[in-house]
Write an enzyme that holds these catalytic residues in place. Structure first.
Site, PDB file in Angstrom:
ATOM      1  N   HIS A 170       0.960  -1.128  -0.027  1.00 30.50           N
ATOM      2  CA  HIS A 170      -0.094   0.305  -0.544  1.00 30.50           C
ATOM      3  C   HIS A 170       0.815   1.229   0.694  1.00 30.50           C
ATOM      4  O   HIS A 170       0.511   2.027  -0.157  1.00 30.50           O
ATOM      5  CB  HIS A 170      -1.030  -0.325   1.150  1.00 30.50           C
ATOM      6  CG  HIS A 170      -1.896  -1.133   0.955  1.00 30.50           C
ATOM      7  ND1 HIS A 170      -3.571  -0.638   0.904  1.00 30.50           N
ATOM      8  CD2 HIS A 170      -2.047  -2.315   1.511  1.00 30.50           C
ATOM      9  CE1 HIS A 170      -4.140  -1.183   0.666  1.00 30.50           C
ATOM     10  NE2 HIS A 170      -3.153  -2.795   0.919  1.00 30.50           N
ATOM     11  N   ASP A 382       3.813   9.310  -0.474  1.00 33.18           N
ATOM     12  CA  ASP A 382       2.395   8.569  -0.554  1.00 33.18           C
ATOM     13  C   ASP A 382       2.439   7.671  -1.570  1.00 33.18           C
ATOM     14  O   ASP A 382       2.040   8.019  -2.756  1.00 33.18           O
ATOM     15  CB  ASP A 382       1.027   9.699  -0.014  1.00 33.18           C
ATOM     16  CG  ASP A 382       0.029   9.484   0.560  1.00 33.18           C
ATOM     17  OD1 ASP A 382      -0.244   8.256   1.638  1.00 33.18           O
ATOM     18  OD2 ASP A 382      -0.566   9.851   1.383  1.00 33.18           O
TER      19      ASP A 382
HETATM   20  C1  GDG Z   1      -2.168   4.079   3.586  1.00 33.97           C
HETATM   21  C2  GDG Z   1      -1.504   4.367   2.582  1.00 33.97           C
HETATM   22  C3  GDG Z   1      -2.596   4.440   0.647  1.00 33.97           C
HETATM   23  C4  GDG Z   1      -8.851  10.616   7.547  1.00 33.97           C
HETATM   24  N1  GDG Z   1      -9.729  11.656   8.992  1.00 33.97           N
HETATM   25  C5  GDG Z   1     -10.734  10.442   8.799  1.00 33.97           C
HETATM   26  C6  GDG Z   1     -10.717   9.695   8.159  1.00 33.97           C
HETATM   27  N2  GDG Z   1      -9.822   9.911   7.180  1.00 33.97           N
HETATM   28  C7  GDG Z   1      -9.699   8.478   6.104  1.00 33.97           C
HETATM   29  C8  GDG Z   1      -9.400   8.974   4.583  1.00 33.97           C
HETATM   30  C9  GDG Z   1      -9.154   7.976   3.810  1.00 33.97           C
HETATM   31  C10 GDG Z   1      -8.032   7.418   5.046  1.00 33.97           C
HETATM   32  O1  GDG Z   1      -8.085   8.270   6.463  1.00 33.97           O
HETATM   33  C11 GDG Z   1      -6.855   7.707   4.645  1.00 33.97           C
HETATM   34  O2  GDG Z   1      -6.228   6.833   3.541  1.00 33.97           O
HETATM   35  P1  GDG Z   1      -5.113   7.407   3.185  1.00 33.97           P
HETATM   36  O3  GDG Z   1      -4.335   7.067   1.826  1.00 33.97           O
HETATM   37  O4  GDG Z   1      -5.086   8.487   2.533  1.00 33.97           O
HETATM   38  O5  GDG Z   1      -3.678   7.170   3.915  1.00 33.97           O
HETATM   39  P2  GDG Z   1      -3.480   6.151   4.524  1.00 33.97           P
HETATM   40  O6  GDG Z   1      -4.155   5.952   5.918  1.00 33.97           O
HETATM   41  O7  GDG Z   1      -1.651   6.734   5.502  1.00 33.97           O
HETATM   42  O8  GDG Z   1      -2.952   4.829   3.707  1.00 33.97           O
HETATM   43  C12 GDG Z   1      -1.752   5.496   1.876  1.00 33.97           C
HETATM   44  C13 GDG Z   1      -3.954   3.521   1.846  1.00 33.97           C
HETATM   45  O9  GDG Z   1      -3.163   2.999   2.344  1.00 33.97           O
HETATM   46  C14 GDG Z   1      -4.580   2.582   0.682  1.00 33.97           C
HETATM   47  O10 GDG Z   1      -3.805   2.344   0.520  1.00 33.97           O
HETATM   48  O11 GDG Z   1      -3.759   5.345  -0.266  1.00 33.97           O
HETATM   49  O12 GDG Z   1      -1.360   5.567   0.589  1.00 33.97           O
HETATM   50  O13 GDG Z   1       0.119   5.455   2.933  1.00 33.97           O
HETATM   51  O14 GDG Z   1      -9.710   6.749   3.574  1.00 33.97           O
HETATM   52  O15 GDG Z   1     -11.109   9.154   4.579  1.00 33.97           O
HETATM   53  N3  GDG Z   1     -12.111   8.891   8.251  1.00 33.97           N
HETATM   54  C15 GDG Z   1     -13.114   9.278   9.490  1.00 33.97           C
HETATM   55  N4  GDG Z   1     -12.805  10.326   9.517  1.00 33.97           N
HETATM   56  C16 GDG Z   1     -11.976  11.222   9.725  1.00 33.97           C
HETATM   57  O16 GDG Z   1     -11.427  12.335  10.515  1.00 33.97           O
HETATM   58  N5  GDG Z   1     -13.832   8.434   9.390  1.00 33.97           N
END
Ligand code: GDG
Length: 484
Positions: A170, A382
């Site tokens: 990921h 990322d």
């Molecule tokens: C890893 C990789 C890759 C955020 N604030 C709230 C909330 N979120 C949720 C978002 C989103 C998730 O968190 C964050 O996803 P990301 O993709 O931005 O980042 P990572 O957690 O670092 O994930 C990344 C991912 O895996 C998938 O392969 O894209 O690059 O690092 O879904 O919506 N959700 C809620 N409240 C919040 O305040 N409910």
């Protein structure tokens, strides 16, 4: 089971249900991320299984009992890998989060190459592989997720257990000059070659991997072109693929269309007197570039005084790895920066930066996405970044602007219609924001409509399909419900 139909077994560090204790009572909280949403129906329909750690090392928790209730309701089996607090410290906090996480995000100076962490990572991977071996058969397809579990196929093979395995990373895979710093580089890359299929988010990640592979294992030769290629190791072959992860587009768009969410978005705008809203949403992590982002807002306000009183920057930072000193320091740094910028520019009736250090319920998060005129998604590095895609799915007005870091995996897919920036270039980001402010409505709408089309088509189900297709020649639709 039909010939050729394989049961799907998902393996990840954490189960899709986490145990926690509230007021002395153990509770099971269902996971709600995109991965769970996409895979749960497949697992339910096929009678599949999810293997992972429950999230607690406390011995008084009746883990099996609590999970069996959850499993009965979810419609698929759960197997937990029990981990002691020492194992969690070495394998999860040590090896995964203090070595692989910073190294794979090109932040090598943050790595703590502690040999004991490596040993604990191997021990825990062995433990996971034992549970996988015990809980699965040769007919299953075992899909392993992420950097915590890169030794699964290696240990299964060393136990003489034959399984068809797929692995998806990921996070990014770093360029060879960075990967080569890892003291255990050869063993790690060799372990990855033992999977039947290894999936990356972008072509660049896959290229970085093959470049390191060529340096460390010159016998490897890559054959073929396109999204999935074959690597011939002499002794065996395995496949490499590029599968950009996505979101459940329809689910996000449906939430955004709910009247109460539209109302909540309106309330946010009204509370901010209908000024332009720039939004940042991240787990509080040093890879996400939050301090740099706040500095670029400071630069914007310094360079363009005409914008004073015209905009609000809202940063939602979800608490993450709070027990780690580095994350505590980052939180302090961000809080100081927020107050510095507000101290510099606020006037009665206007405070430029609104900072929320907490997690919002999904509907409230979507309301913020709907209210935002510009999403400022500027990680330093990322794997993909789902926030960029979620913002577009929720932009039902169709005239928002996505300002996106060129170092997010999402940039490879969205580069034509997102406004790409270098997050280290504070003046460049400030200029991009200033320009985005002056895009006319038609321009904004045409970019946003193409972004939304692309994400709607290449959604999370498309992602699962492409991985399963490459791994076992099956698609989601090939998994009919068990009772039909
Ligand atoms: C890893 C990789 C890759 C955020 N604030 C709230 C909330 N979120 C949720 C978002 C989103 C998730 O968190 C964050 O996803 P990301 O993709 O931005 O980042 P990572 O957690 O670092 O994930 C990344 C991912 O895996 C998938 O392969 O894209 O690059 O690092 O879904 O919506 N959700 C809620 N409240 C919040 O305040 N409910």
């Amino acid at each position: 089971m039909e010939t050729g139909m394989r049961r799907l077994v998902v393996v990840s560090n954490r189960l899709p249900a986490a145990l926690s204790r509230e007021d002395g009572q153990w509770k099971v909280n269902a996971g709600s991320g995109g991965l769970v949403t996409a895979l749960a129906p497949v697992l339910r329909n096929r009678g599949g299984m999810w293997i992972g750690w429950s999230g607690t090392s406390e011995e008084d928790a009746d883990v099996e009992g609590l999970l069996s209730d959850f499993s009965a309701e979810a419609g698929y089996d759960l197997r937990t890998v029990p981990l002691t607090s020492d194992e969690v410290a070495g394998y999860y906090f040590g090896f995964s989060n203090e070595i692989i996480w910073p190294l794979f995000h090109d932040l090598q100076t943050r790595c703590r190459f502690e040999p004991d962490s490596w040993r604990m990572y191997l021990d825990v991977n062995f433990k996971f592989a034992e549970v996988v071996a015990r809980s699965t058969t040769q007919d299953d397809f075992v899909w392993i997720h992420d950097y915590h579990l890169m030794h699964q196929a290696f240990f299964l093979k060393s136990m003489g257990v034959k399984r068809r395995t797929g692995f998806f990373l990921h996070i990014p895979f770093p360029p060879p000059d960075i990967f080569m710093k890892l003291p255990w580089r050869w063993k790690l890359i060799q372990a990855l070659t033992e999977f039947d299929l290894v999936g990356f988010q972008t072509i660049q990640d896959r290229r970085n991997f093959t470049n390191s592979l060529h340096r460390l294992m010159p016998e490897a030769s890559v054959k073929g072109r396109g999204a999935v290629v074959t690597v011939d190791m002499g002794s065996h072959q395995f496949r490499l693929g590029t599968f950009p992860i996505s979101i459940d587009y329809n689910q996000f768009a449906a939430i955004a269309n709910r009247p109460e969410v539209a109302r909540a978005a309106f309330d946010i705008k009204e509370a901010l007197r209908h000024r332009k809203i720039i939004l940042g949403v991240d787990r509080l992590d040093y890879t996400k570039g939050i301090p740099e982002r706040i500095r670029s807002i400071q630069t914007l306000l310094r360079r363009y005084p005409d914008l004073h009183g015209q905009l609000n920057f809202i940063q939602i930072a979800v608490p993450s790895r709070e027990e780690v000193d580095e994350y505590k320091d980052l939180r302090t740094e961000i809080e100081q920066l927020v107050s510095r910028v507000n101290g510099e520019f606020s006037f009665p009736g206007w405070v430029p930066v609104h900072y929320h250090y907490r997690s919002f319920p999904p509907e409230e998060l979507v309301a913020y996405y709907c209210a935002a005129d510009i999403a400022l998604v500027t990680p330093l590095r990322d794997g993909m970044n789902l926030v960029a895609k979620e913002y577009c799915a929720c932009n039902v007005s169709g005239d928002g602007v996505l300002v996106l870091s060129e170092f997010a995996g999402a940039a490879a897919q969205l580069q034509k219609d997102a406004y790409l920036v270098n997050p280290y270039d504070l003046e460049g980001v400030a200029k991009a924001l200033h320009r985005a402010f002056h895009w006319d409505k038609g321009q904004r709408q045409s970019h946003m409509s193409r972004l939304r089309d692309l994400i709607r088509k290449n959604n999370i189900y498309w992602w699962v399909d492409s991985f399963l297709q490459a791994g076992i020649d099956r698609k989601l639709g090939d998994f009919p419900p068990v009772d039909t």
